[in-house]
Design an enzyme around this catalytic site. Structure first.
Site, PDB file in Angstrom:
ATOM      1  N   ASP A  70       0.824  -1.214   0.000  1.00  0.00           N
ATOM      2  CA  ASP A  70       0.000   0.000   0.000  1.00  0.00           C
ATOM      3  C   ASP A  70       0.853   1.258   0.000  1.00  0.00           C
ATOM      4  O   ASP A  70       2.088   1.190   0.074  1.00  0.00           O
ATOM      5  CB  ASP A  70      -0.960  -0.011   1.204  1.00  0.00           C
ATOM      6  CG  ASP A  70      -0.246  -0.277   2.533  1.00  0.00           C
ATOM      7  OD1 ASP A  70       0.999  -0.351   2.549  1.00  0.00           O
ATOM      8  OD2 ASP A  70      -0.935  -0.417   3.558  1.00  0.00           O
ATOM      9  N   ASN A  90      -7.134  -0.215  14.374  1.00  0.00           N
ATOM     10  CA  ASN A  90      -8.573  -0.368  14.090  1.00  0.00           C
ATOM     11  C   ASN A  90      -8.837  -1.692  13.368  1.00  0.00           C
ATOM     12  O   ASN A  90      -9.911  -1.893  12.823  1.00  0.00           O
ATOM     13  CB  ASN A  90      -9.071   0.805  13.230  1.00  0.00           C
ATOM     14  CG  ASN A  90      -8.240   0.964  11.965  1.00  0.00           C
ATOM     15  OD1 ASN A  90      -7.337   0.155  11.719  1.00  0.00           O
ATOM     16  ND2 ASN A  90      -8.523   1.969  11.177  1.00  0.00           N
TER      17      ASN A  90
END
Ligand code: F6R
Length: 244
Positions: free
Chosen positions: A67, A136
């Site tokens: 990413d 998260n």
């Protein structure tokens, strides 16, 4: 999915690096997709050492960066590609033709995603994916709520990602979007290693390993991967009920 516990970060990193080095020895054209960030940093260093010391041929390795922060150049020290360039590409002298990174400065990000998906498909999918986990539960920039079938995409970053992501930068950095390989690729990868170390990761590891499988917590899909391996140190595994 299998959980592997190690006494510390060094042992965990050594195991991950050895697994990848052996896989490259067995399949020199291995398709490897790796996250950047703090967690895989030692794995990357140890992988370089193991490949070089054991004279393993990595000239045909196909390396995919997982990413990137949208808008950041590879020269930014907090960018994912800076991590890959300094820790793997340069030390191993990997050729541009064997490395695949998102151009996060492109004015055609959908095309960056298509190029990445096409490159992965052309190589028969990902052999090994090595990822970290966000606070998260994100994997790459597959943020909470991301469909599990998704391929490469541009993601609006979750507030936790924007906040925690500041740790990679020397001064405050506005972070808004990420571009990432998708959860569909993770589920399709032949083998996945998810690494986590330190007490700050204990609660997200509990949710990953023992929580409900839900799109609200992306890492929980590791439970659906038949060849998924969660590598944790003692601290990251401290909240697990089923201690092995
Ligand atoms: C980075 C990436 C992120 C990180 C995650 C954990 O390329 O894909 O999903 O893996 O945020 O980051 P660290 O390892 O710094 O705790």
């Amino acid at each position: 999915m299998k959980t592997h516990r190690f006494k510390n970060y060094e042992a965990l990193s050594d195991f991950a690096a050895a697994e990848i080095a052996i896989a490259i020895k067995e399949k020199p054209s291995l398709v490897l997709c790796m996250a950047s960030g703090h967690t895989p940093a030692r794995t990357a260093e140890l992988l370089v050492t193991k490949l070089q010391q054991n004279n393993i041929d990595y000239s045909r390795l196909q390396f995919f960066g997982l990413d990137e922060w949208v808008g950041l150049p590879p020269t930014n020290e907090g960018s994912c590609q800076y991590f890959f360039n300094t820790r793997l590409v340069k030390p191993l002298s990997l050729q541009a033709s064997q490395c695949f990174f998102f151009d996060a400065l492109s004015n055609n990000l959908p095309n960056e995603c298509k190029k990445m998906d096409d490159a992965i498909a052309a190589r028969g999918g990902i052999d090994i994916m090595l990822v970290g986990i966000g606070m998260n539960g994100h994997i790459g920039f597959n943020e909470p709520g991301t469909p599990t079938t998704i391929t490469s995409h541009v993601a609006a970053l979750d507030d936790i990602t924007k906040e925690v992501g500041q740790k990679y930068f020397a001064s405050p950095m506005p972070l808004d979007k990420g571009i990432t390989i998708g959860l569909g690729h993770l589920l399709g990868a032949k083998k996945v290693f998810l690494l986590a170390n330190g007490s700050k990761k204990a609660s997200v590891i509990k949710q990953t390993v023992e929580g409900v499988i839900t799109e609200k917590f992306p890492a929980s899909i590791m439970q659906r991967h038949a060849n998924g391996h969660v590598l944790i140190d003692e601290e990251a595994g401290a909240l697990l009920t089923h201690r092995k």
